[in-house]
Each structure stands twice: as C-alpha cells, then as structure tokens.
Design a protein around this motif. Structure first.
Motif, PDB file in Angstrom:
ATOM      1  N   ARG A  25       0.817  -1.217   0.000  1.00 52.78           N
ATOM      2  CA  ARG A  25       0.000   0.000   0.000  1.00 52.78           C
ATOM      3  C   ARG A  25       0.854   1.273   0.000  1.00 52.78           C
ATOM      4  NH1 ARG A  25      -2.590  -3.201  -1.896  1.00 52.78           N
ATOM      5  NH2 ARG A  25      -4.542  -4.108  -1.146  1.00 52.78           N
ATOM      6  N   GLN A  26       2.110   1.168   0.460  1.00 55.01           N
ATOM      7  CA  GLN A  26       3.064   2.274   0.350  1.00 55.01           C
ATOM      8  C   GLN A  26       4.286   1.769  -0.419  1.00 55.01           C
ATOM      9  OE1 GLN A  26       1.557   1.836   3.579  1.00 55.01           O
ATOM     10  NE2 GLN A  26       0.142   3.451   2.929  1.00 55.01           N
ATOM     11  N   LEU A  27       4.578   2.383  -1.548  1.00 52.05           N
ATOM     12  CA  LEU A  27       5.690   1.952  -2.388  1.00 52.05           C
ATOM     13  C   LEU A  27       6.945   2.754  -2.068  1.00 52.05           C
ATOM     14  CD1 LEU A  27       3.913   1.732  -5.890  1.00 52.05           C
ATOM     15  CD2 LEU A  27       4.093  -0.037  -4.138  1.00 52.05           C
ATOM     16  N   ASP A  28       8.089   2.060  -2.032  1.00 53.01           N
ATOM     17  CA  ASP A  28       9.333   2.800  -1.892  1.00 53.01           C
ATOM     18  C   ASP A  28       9.746   3.357  -3.262  1.00 53.01           C
ATOM     19  OD1 ASP A  28      10.675   0.804  -3.387  1.00 53.01           O
ATOM     20  OD2 ASP A  28      11.238  -0.307  -1.581  1.00 53.01           O
ATOM     21  N   VAL A  29      10.889   4.019  -3.341  1.00 50.70           N
ATOM     22  CA  VAL A  29      11.286   4.703  -4.578  1.00 50.70           C
ATOM     23  C   VAL A  29      11.401   3.735  -5.748  1.00 50.70           C
ATOM     24  CG1 VAL A  29      13.129   6.024  -5.692  1.00 50.70           C
ATOM     25  CG2 VAL A  29      12.474   6.559  -3.342  1.00 50.70           C
ATOM     26  N   TRP A  30      12.089   2.600  -5.531  1.00 49.49           N
ATOM     27  CA  TRP A  30      12.308   1.670  -6.637  1.00 49.49           C
ATOM     28  C   TRP A  30      11.024   0.957  -7.042  1.00 49.49           C
ATOM     29  CZ3 TRP A  30      16.257   2.760  -9.307  1.00 49.49           C
ATOM     30  CH2 TRP A  30      17.413   3.253  -8.713  1.00 49.49           C
ATOM     31  N   GLU A  31      10.177   0.660  -6.072  1.00 47.11           N
ATOM     32  CA  GLU A  31       8.882   0.054  -6.395  1.00 47.11           C
ATOM     33  C   GLU A  31       8.027   1.031  -7.200  1.00 47.11           C
ATOM     34  OE1 GLU A  31       8.301  -2.932  -2.535  1.00 47.11           O
ATOM     35  OE2 GLU A  31       7.621  -0.848  -2.452  1.00 47.11           O
ATOM     36  N   PHE A  32       8.094   2.313  -6.835  1.00 51.10           N
ATOM     37  CA  PHE A  32       7.332   3.316  -7.582  1.00 51.10           C
ATOM     38  C   PHE A  32       7.855   3.462  -9.012  1.00 51.10           C
ATOM     39  CE2 PHE A  32       6.927   7.729  -9.064  1.00 51.10           C
ATOM     40  CZ  PHE A  32       5.545   7.796  -9.174  1.00 51.10           C
ATOM     41  N   VAL A  33       9.178   3.459  -9.173  1.00 49.92           N
ATOM     42  CA  VAL A  33       9.769   3.558 -10.515  1.00 49.92           C
ATOM     43  C   VAL A  33       9.339   2.374 -11.371  1.00 49.92           C
ATOM     44  CG1 VAL A  33      11.940   3.471 -11.805  1.00 49.92           C
ATOM     45  CG2 VAL A  33      11.738   4.962  -9.804  1.00 49.92           C
ATOM     46  N   ALA A  34       9.343   1.171 -10.787  1.00 56.47           N
ATOM     47  CA  ALA A  34       8.906  -0.020 -11.526  1.00 56.47           C
ATOM     48  C   ALA A  34       7.428   0.078 -11.896  1.00 56.47           C
ATOM     49  CB  ALA A  34       9.154  -1.273 -10.684  1.00 56.47           C
ATOM     50  N   TYR A  35       6.621   0.540 -10.951  1.00 64.73           N
ATOM     51  CA  TYR A  35       5.176   0.701 -11.182  1.00 64.73           C
ATOM     52  C   TYR A  35       4.910   1.681 -12.325  1.00 64.73           C
ATOM     53  CZ  TYR A  35       0.478   2.586 -10.277  1.00 64.73           C
ATOM     54  OH  TYR A  35      -0.808   3.031 -10.413  1.00 64.73           O
ATOM     55  N   ALA A  36       5.441   2.898 -12.196  1.00 64.43           N
ATOM     56  CA  ALA A  36       5.182   3.941 -13.198  1.00 64.43           C
ATOM     57  C   ALA A  36       5.826   3.607 -14.540  1.00 64.43           C
ATOM     58  CB  ALA A  36       5.691   5.290 -12.688  1.00 64.43           C
ATOM     59  N   GLY A  37       7.035   3.044 -14.510  1.00 68.28           N
ATOM     60  CA  GLY A  37       7.738   2.728 -15.756  1.00 68.28           C
ATOM     61  C   GLY A  37       7.057   1.646 -16.561  1.00 68.28           C
ATOM     62  N   PHE A  38       6.584   0.607 -15.879  1.00 69.59           N
ATOM     63  CA  PHE A  38       5.917  -0.486 -16.591  1.00 69.59           C
ATOM     64  C   PHE A  38       4.636  -0.004 -17.261  1.00 69.59           C
ATOM     65  CE2 PHE A  38       3.087  -4.078 -17.081  1.00 69.59           C
ATOM     66  CZ  PHE A  38       3.912  -5.046 -17.621  1.00 69.59           C
ATOM     67  N   VAL A  39       3.830   0.763 -16.526  1.00 72.33           N
ATOM     68  CA  VAL A  39       2.567   1.259 -17.099  1.00 72.33           C
ATOM     69  C   VAL A  39       2.852   2.218 -18.252  1.00 72.33           C
ATOM     70  CG1 VAL A  39       0.452   2.549 -16.633  1.00 72.33           C
ATOM     71  CG2 VAL A  39       1.340   0.945 -14.932  1.00 72.33           C
ATOM     72  N   PHE A  40       3.866   3.051 -18.106  1.00 72.00           N
ATOM     73  CA  PHE A  40       4.238   3.996 -19.164  1.00 72.00           C
ATOM     74  C   PHE A  40       4.583   3.248 -20.456  1.00 72.00           C
ATOM     75  CE2 PHE A  40       7.447   6.561 -21.403  1.00 72.00           C
ATOM     76  CZ  PHE A  40       6.746   7.747 -21.576  1.00 72.00           C
ATOM     77  N   LEU A  41       5.376   2.187 -20.357  1.00 76.17           N
ATOM     78  CA  LEU A  41       5.742   1.402 -21.538  1.00 76.17           C
ATOM     79  C   LEU A  41       4.533   0.635 -22.084  1.00 76.17           C
ATOM     80  CD1 LEU A  41       9.220   0.027 -20.391  1.00 76.17           C
ATOM     81  CD2 LEU A  41       8.761   1.891 -21.996  1.00 76.17           C
ATOM     82  N   GLY A  42       3.685   0.135 -21.188  1.00 73.87           N
ATOM     83  CA  GLY A  42       2.472  -0.559 -21.633  1.00 73.87           C
ATOM     84  C   GLY A  42       1.547   0.346 -22.416  1.00 73.87           C
ATOM     85  N   LEU A  43       1.478   1.605 -22.017  1.00 75.79           N
ATOM     86  CA  LEU A  43       0.674   2.582 -22.766  1.00 75.79           C
ATOM     87  C   LEU A  43       1.221   2.764 -24.179  1.00 75.79           C
ATOM     88  CD1 LEU A  43       0.040   5.369 -20.105  1.00 75.79           C
ATOM     89  CD2 LEU A  43      -1.710   4.042 -21.309  1.00 75.79           C
ATOM     90  N   GLY A  44       2.554   2.754 -24.293  1.00 76.85           N
ATOM     91  CA  GLY A  44       3.158   2.882 -25.623  1.00 76.85           C
ATOM     92  C   GLY A  44       2.727   1.754 -26.542  1.00 76.85           C
ATOM     93  N   PHE A  45       2.726   0.530 -26.020  1.00 74.10           N
ATOM     94  CA  PHE A  45       2.290  -0.618 -26.824  1.00 74.10           C
ATOM     95  C   PHE A  45       0.828  -0.485 -27.208  1.00 74.10           C
ATOM     96  CE2 PHE A  45       0.565  -4.968 -27.155  1.00 74.10           C
ATOM     97  CZ  PHE A  45       1.354  -5.423 -28.201  1.00 74.10           C
ATOM     98  N   LEU A  46      -0.004  -0.017 -26.274  1.00 70.08           N
ATOM     99  CA  LEU A  46      -1.431   0.144 -26.543  1.00 70.08           C
ATOM    100  C   LEU A  46      -1.683   1.177 -27.634  1.00 70.08           C
ATOM    101  CD1 LEU A  46      -4.202  -0.876 -25.484  1.00 70.08           C
ATOM    102  CD2 LEU A  46      -4.245   1.127 -24.012  1.00 70.08           C
ATOM    103  N   PHE A  47      -0.967   2.286 -27.594  1.00 71.30           N
ATOM    104  CA  PHE A  47      -1.127   3.298 -28.637  1.00 71.30           C
ATOM    105  C   PHE A  47      -0.595   2.789 -29.976  1.00 71.30           C
ATOM    106  CE2 PHE A  47      -1.808   6.388 -25.211  1.00 71.30           C
ATOM    107  CZ  PHE A  47      -2.807   7.155 -25.784  1.00 71.30           C
ATOM    108  N   TYR A  48       0.478   2.013 -29.941  1.00 76.81           N
ATOM    109  CA  TYR A  48       1.007   1.427 -31.171  1.00 76.81           C
ATOM    110  C   TYR A  48      -0.037   0.507 -31.821  1.00 76.81           C
ATOM    111  CZ  TYR A  48       3.930  -1.363 -34.285  1.00 76.81           C
ATOM    112  OH  TYR A  48       4.442  -2.008 -35.382  1.00 76.81           O
TER     113      TYR A  48
END
Length: 379
Positions: free
Chosen positions: A238-261
């Motif tokens: 329920r509370q993400l540390d810095v690296w967990e947050f980077v993994a969370y935001a980065g994965f979704v960001f890349l997934g959005l790229g695939f969806l738009f593609y």
C-alpha cells in the motif's frame, strides 16, 4: 411431430451451429493470442507460491489488462479522433500525464499511488500471499478484452482481494448509481445540444478544436487514474518505496506505448461503432461530460467504483438522445434508430454484467471472509 415443432427445432439447431462456428472461428483467428494465454496461465500456476514474484507478475498482468480494457473509456475517443496523428506523440502526451498524476499521489499520500482508494475497509491490507485465481483474474480480463467486452476492471480485480462482502456491495452501489447518473445526464446534455451540434458539426472542424480535445482528454485521463489506479496497485504494497514506484510507473508507461502502437487493439471497436466519435468536436464533448461525472464521484467518497459502468451509461444515454433528436418524416425511421441505440446500450450492459458475475464468483471462491458473511446472512 408437428411442422411448427420441426421448424423450431431447425431454428435452434441453426443457432447452435452458428455459435459453434463462431467459437471455432475465434480460436482459429486468435491462435497466437491463445498460446500466449496458455503460457501466462502456466507461469501463474508455477509462480503462485513465491509471494514477491507473484506480486509483480500479477501487477504486470493487471496493469496491461486493466488499461487495455479501460482504454475505451478514457483514450478511446482520443485514439478514434486522432487516427491521422503519429502514435508516439499520443503516447508521450498520455504517458507523461499518467506519470505526473501517480507521482502526485505517491508524494502527497506517503507512497500510496491509488489516491487513497485502497484505504477502504476490506482493501486496506496488502496481500501477504496469493492464490492462483487471484493471478488468473487479470488473465480472464485479457481474454474478455480480446472479445471486445467492456468489463469492469474494478469488480474483476478488486473483488478477488477484498475480505469483506460489504466492501463489494459498496463498490457495486456506487458503480450502479454512476451508470444511471451518466445515462440520464447524457440524455439531457445531448438532447439539448443535438440541433446545435448537428448544425455545427457540418464541415471541417476549426483548428482550435484539436487543442480543446487534447485538454479535455488529458483531464479525463488524469481523473480516471485517480479512480482506477487502485485496480493496478491492489497487487502491490500500500506504500511503495522509490524503486517500487519507478517499476510501477515505468511499466505502465511502456504498456501505454504498446497500446497506442496497437491503436487501442480489439476493444477500440466499441467506441468506433458509436455515432460521430471520430469527429474531434463530438469526442471533446464526450470526454468533458465524462470527466465531470468522474470528478464528482472522486469528491463524493473514497470508495472505489467501476468507471466502466459510468462510461457505458454515458455512451448509452448519448446514443438514445441522438436517436430521439433525429428529424425524420417517417416515425418508423426514428423507431429504428431508437431500437439501435437501446440495442447498443443493452449489449454493453450485458457484457459488463458478465464481468461482474465472474468477479463475484471469484471473490466467493477465493475469500473466506466473503463466504462467511454470505453464509451468515442466509442463516
């Protein structure tokens, strides 16, 4: 046997044959996709006992499946009305809004990326272990998305983690009220604007409309994230540390790229079949009304809700208002358009209801607390 019974029997056999052929045709066309699903199911079965690995595997599946299914709500009209634009510009615009929105929540709420949606009683505890069906839920969502079913990701992903039946009922109550509110607001708005819109939408849109649409779409996307980021983050602490947050935001960001593609993939057809959504002016109005409704429910309380139900209510009411507002000399033509609008609304609602039923079955099977509450109710 009477001729009528013979005729009915033949009709039933034809229906069964068509359904069997449709299923065979789907499996034939979607063979690569089904192979991927089989691989994911196998991995889920193997990885379930390993909590940390299962957590990130489930998150990855949930992140892509939830956004792929819910893309019709937020970026569906955006994609439909910007088909002439390069996909990567659309991705960067929406992707950076996602990163900014979840970063604000992460900083403001002490590591929580869900805007406190997961502080609701019954969801406030992060999973300490997983069962196979919890990892299978986003796989089921992937299949339904591929079949163009607007399933509520809130129901399907959150219900399998809640340990209280009361939480499920609260989410259902808020979601259904959102559906009916959106349906009637859409009828009022589009019926009032139909003549103005019909006259104004003639010809090529003025250049400034594209800026209005990007602003409203970006706003809608941010408000949607405030509501539905919980569906993705439910697998994580329920509370993400810095690296967990980077993994969370980065994965979704890349997934959005695939969806738009992929231009929204299969489920984008639900948006494209509606009236005039490829027109940037109509898309702007849809996004604006939807954003206002979602923001109202965000302020109402912190209980999660199904944005899918709000969206299909909005599109259903809009289609009905457009049909009722048509100027036709023959009343039969008007009735035909009204029947079409009601059929589209019914089809979307039935598909969403199937997703709700699936989520309820999974919740009862997985969660002992939910089972006990239901048994206590009937005792």
């Amino acid at each position: 046997m009477s001729p009528k019974k013979n005729l009915d029997q033949n009709i039933n056999q034809d229906k069964l044959s068509k359904k069997a052929y449709s299923l065979f045709d789907f499996t034939k066309k979607e063979k690569p996709f089904l192979i991927v699903i089989c691989v994911l199911i196998s991995i889920a079965g193997i990885i379930t006992p390993y909590t940390y690995a299962a957590m990130w595997f489930g998150f990855g599946l949930a992140a892509y499946s939830a956004i792929a299914n819910d893309s019709i709500q937020t970026i569906g009209t955006f994609i439909a009305s910007n088909q002439h634009k390069k996909w990567y510009w659309l991705w960067l615009f929406m992707g950076l809004i996602f990163v900014a929105t979840v970063t604000y929540s992460w900083i403001t709420y002490g590591g929580d990326v869900s805007y406190e949606r997961l502080t609701t009683k019954g969801l406030e505890k992060a999973p300490e272990s997983f069962v196979f069906l919890q990892l299978a839920a986003p796989i089921v969502l992937l299949i339904m998305t591929r079949m163009r079913m607007p399933v509520s990701t809130t129901f399907l992903l959150l219900n399998v983690f809640t340990y209280q039946a009361g939480t499920i009922l609260s989410v259902m109550e808020k979601s259904l009220s959102g559906y009916f509110l959106a349906f009637f607001i859409a009828i009022i708005v589009w019926f009032a604007l139909e003549k103005l819109v019909k006259n104004y939408l003639k010809g090529k849109p003025a250049p400034y409309w594209i800026y209005f649409q990007w602003i409203t779409s970006g706003t809608l996307w941010a408000v949607w994230i405030m509501q539905d980021a919980a569906n993705i983050a439910v697998f994580l602490p329920r509370q993400l540390d810095v690296w967990e947050f980077v993994a969370y935001a980065g994965f979704v960001f890349l997934g959005l790229g695939f969806l738009f593609y992929m231009k929204g993939d299969k489920i984008q057809g639900i948006v494209n079949e509606k009236s005039n959504v490829t027109d940037v002016r109509a898309a702007t109005i849809v996004d604006l009304v939807y954003a206002i409704i979602l923001f109202y429910f965000k302020l109402y309380n912190s209980v999660p809700m199904s944005t899918t139900w709000v969206f299909i209510g909005l599109l259903g009411g809009r289609e009905l208002a457009i049909a009722l507002g048509k100027e036709m000399g023959d009343s039969k033509d008007r009735k035909k358009w009204v029947r079409r609008a009601l059929k589209l609304a019914k089809n979307d609602a039935v598909k969403a209801m199937i997703g709700l039923l699936v989520s309820l079955v999974l919740a009862v099977i997985i969660n002992e607390g939910v089972r006990n509450e239901i048994l206590d109710y009937f005792r």
